[in-house]
Design a protein around this motif. Sequence first.
Motif: not given
Length: 345
Positions: A283-298
């Motif tokens: 089957a075709p690949r599927r983008l199941a979820a996408q998001m942006t967050v304001p802060r990452c580790n560091g």
Amino acid sequence: MDKLRVAVLGLNFGRQLIDRSFAPEGQADSDFELVGVCDVDRAKSDAAAARYGVEAYYSMDALLAENRIPVVVDIAGPVGRAERIGEMIRAGKDVMTTKHFETAPGAAAAVLEEARSLWRVIHLNSPNPGASPDLAAMLSWRGQFDLGAPVAARAEVWTHYREEADGSWYDDPNQCPMAPVLRLGVYLINDLVRILGRARRVAVMGTRLFTGRPTDDNGQLSIEFENGALANVFASFCVRDGDHYRNGLTLNYERGTVYRNVGPERAGEETELGVVVNDDMWAPRRLAAQMTVPRCNGEYDWTGFAAAVRREADAPGYEIDHIVEPLRILDAMAKAAKSGKTEEV
């Protein structure tokens, strides 16, 4: 609620931290009040004290004797940090410090256990206490989308430095092995440990392309984890493309792949996440979820640190192994850099 009084120890990078965090409207301004600076270089302490309108201290002993300062931010070098922090917590101080926590994993584990027994708080910018928003999302997606067992990861970070030797610990291959991996890639190592767990063995490769220092400016670390997953951490001071410090990560599971800050397009400075799955083999690949967050580790979690210092019930905390296991990996990396062989963690 009254602000917590704090002093900063170490005024090389410490001055940048003060400008970013303790200035009016800075990241720490709502919870902390800067009241002191400390460096063995008296000129640095005096200049910083005049600039920020605070008290100057010229030794850690003098700073720790000040009962009106309950919190110390240790931004001095990592060599001997566990010993320094041990003195701080025994003097009744809570401590914020920076990556990498220590060069000796055993000393790090001992002081973290001691802090816990004394009910003192030690936090770092990396790894964060708990899980940073990006890691929390990635960890949740594994179960949410039934991704299965972890298989592999490629982690990468770069920037553009043209440094010259200055006699600091950055120039010493024993204190700063595989310099770009140690100085920048450590954030990614911390991420990988949080996601993949304990490591089994490592191998390294590094080069000197443009640096004026006697240490590498281009390097990569390969890690085999105990669960069989393989990871590569690439870090470099040699790339000027405007995509500095993005901490890209591609994480393969048996039934899907998670991406963080990967690819040429950027929507802004926020951390970008996505997970791709394949519902059927062909089957075709599927983008199941996408998001942006304001802060990452560091990023320094000043709000969480303040909550911990105030002993609030919901304050974030650590599993000690999330701090110490990356140090074991760095210790094995240092051995591999000397031996040219694969080294056990």
